[in-house]
Design a protein around this motif. Structure first.
Motif, PDB file in Angstrom:
ATOM      1  N   LEU A   1       0.836  -1.195   0.000  1.00 38.05           N
ATOM      2  CA  LEU A   1       0.000   0.000   0.000  1.00 38.05           C
ATOM      3  C   LEU A   1       0.872   1.247   0.000  1.00 38.05           C
ATOM      4  O   LEU A   1       1.895   1.302   0.683  1.00 38.05           O
ATOM      5  CB  LEU A   1      -0.916   0.025   1.227  1.00 38.05           C
ATOM      6  CG  LEU A   1      -2.066  -0.981   1.267  1.00 38.05           C
ATOM      7  CD1 LEU A   1      -2.910  -0.756   2.522  1.00 38.05           C
ATOM      8  CD2 LEU A   1      -2.949  -0.868   0.032  1.00 38.05           C
TER       9      LEU A   1
ATOM     10  N   THR B   1      -0.808   4.340   0.459  1.00 33.46           N
ATOM     11  CA  THR B   1      -1.890   5.273   0.791  1.00 33.46           C
ATOM     12  C   THR B   1      -1.322   6.627   1.217  1.00 33.46           C
ATOM     13  O   THR B   1      -0.584   6.715   2.192  1.00 33.46           O
ATOM     14  CB  THR B   1      -2.756   4.703   1.926  1.00 33.46           C
ATOM     15  OG1 THR B   1      -3.165   3.386   1.574  1.00 33.46           O
ATOM     16  CG2 THR B   1      -3.982   5.576   2.141  1.00 33.46           C
TER      17      THR B   1
ATOM     18  N   ASP C   1      -1.647  14.723  -2.254  1.00 31.12           N
ATOM     19  CA  ASP C   1      -1.799  13.268  -2.241  1.00 31.12           C
ATOM     20  C   ASP C   1      -1.059  12.612  -3.405  1.00 31.12           C
ATOM     21  O   ASP C   1      -0.473  11.531  -3.253  1.00 31.12           O
ATOM     22  CB  ASP C   1      -3.285  12.904  -2.286  1.00 31.12           C
ATOM     23  CG  ASP C   1      -3.886  12.818  -0.893  1.00 31.12           C
ATOM     24  OD1 ASP C   1      -3.236  13.304   0.051  1.00 31.12           O
ATOM     25  OD2 ASP C   1      -4.999  12.289  -0.749  1.00 31.12           O
TER      26      ASP C   1
END
Length: 302
Positions: free
Chosen positions: A97, A99, A120
């Motif tokens: 991941l 994230t 992000d």
């Protein structure tokens, strides 16, 4: 040895070196620099919080942040700088991941989150760079760009053109890779001819996709063996199951079973199979085991 957060007030150890494990961001570097600020015009090393600093960054240190560090009053105290590239969470041998935030889906796709999307995308590309550096490849970057959006002149990844998130992500990742490989000490930097210096085997390719390519997957329950175990049994810490058994004397005991690639080859082989296929495979293996056990028992009795 004391392990302390850099965000908290810490006791000075002016006669000892400090090992810093830092996220490569301006806030972390400025806090480290403050540890070596000197209220007396830097005339006495004992007035700094530590004697020297050994810096380990979780990801790539940008040129701008490196310049900030080298121009600071803490520069003479820095003994070494290392990039560890550990900004990702591995769950399986081929699953990880990256994230970037608590609500990445909202920040990437909502027209009301234009301020958050850049942050992000940068965070996710930094984490992907850590994966690339860890496995040691120099990939080609490809991204999903449907023809329906190719006629639009608006380069923004937000608004009514959701698939442009993939292009924005690919562009950022390529920029970070170019900077990463431009540094000579990396194993996969370009040589003087512009070719890859230590790439072995076939070329690697990273394909950047976004959720618009498969809108149904989040709404469909996975029917794999692994999904069934998570639904019916439940696992602690992602791979541990605690259960209770009763012995012949009536005593109960708790046991812990670990389902992981390292301890259970059968779990590694079957976890992504459809539960129907797993039932057939286990039934066949059980029958074979029973036949082999019967043969051993018959041989022993003779």
């Amino acid at each position: 040895m004391a392990v302390q957060l850099i965000t908290r007030s810490r006791q000075p150890y002016p006669d000892m070196d400090a090992i810093y494990i830092l996220v490569p961001c301006a806030d972390s570097i400025l806090r480290m620099i403050d540890d070596f600020s000197n209220e007396a015009d830097q005339q006495d090393d004992a007035q700094t919080k530590y004697a020297h600093a050994h810096l380990f960054f979780t990801g790539q240190l940008s040129k701008e942040l490196f310049a900030l560090l080298t121009r600071s009053r803490a520069a003479p105290y820095v003994k070494n700088i290392s990039e560890m590239f550990v900004e990702f969470n591995p769950f399986e041998s081929r699953v990880f991941l990256t994230t970037p935030s608590e609500q990445p889906f909202y920040s990437l796709y909502s027209p009301n989150a234009a301020d958050a999307i850049t942050k992000d995308l940068d965070a996710a590309s930094d984490r992907l760079l850590s994966v690339i550096a860890t496995i040691g490849i120099r990939p080609f970057i490809r991204y999903y760009s449907p023809e329906a959006n190719s006629k639009s002149s608006d380069p923004s990844p937000v608004g009514d053109s959701i698939p442009r998130v993939a292009k924005a992500m690919a562009d950022r990742l390529q920029l970070k890779l170019d900077e990463f490989y431009s540094v000579g000490q990396h194993d996969y930097a370009e040589d003087k001819t512009g070719s890859q210096s230590k790439q072995s085997g076939p070329p690697s390719v990273i394909v950047v996709l976004d959720r618009s390519i498969d809108m149904y997957a989040p709404l469909i329950h996975e029917m794999s063996y692994q999904a069934m175990v998570y639904d019916l049994v439940g696992l602690d810490e992602g791979d541990k199951h605690t259960y209770t058994i009763e012995s012949n004397d009536g005593q109960t005991h708790q046991h812990e079973a670990e389902l992981s690639e390292k301890t259970d080859p059968l779990w590694e082989k079957l976890r992504h199979e459809h539960i129907g296929n797993v039932a057939d495979i286990l039934a066949t293996r059980l029958e074979r085991f029973a036949e082999e056990s019967a043969g051993v028992s018959s041989f022993s009795s003779e």
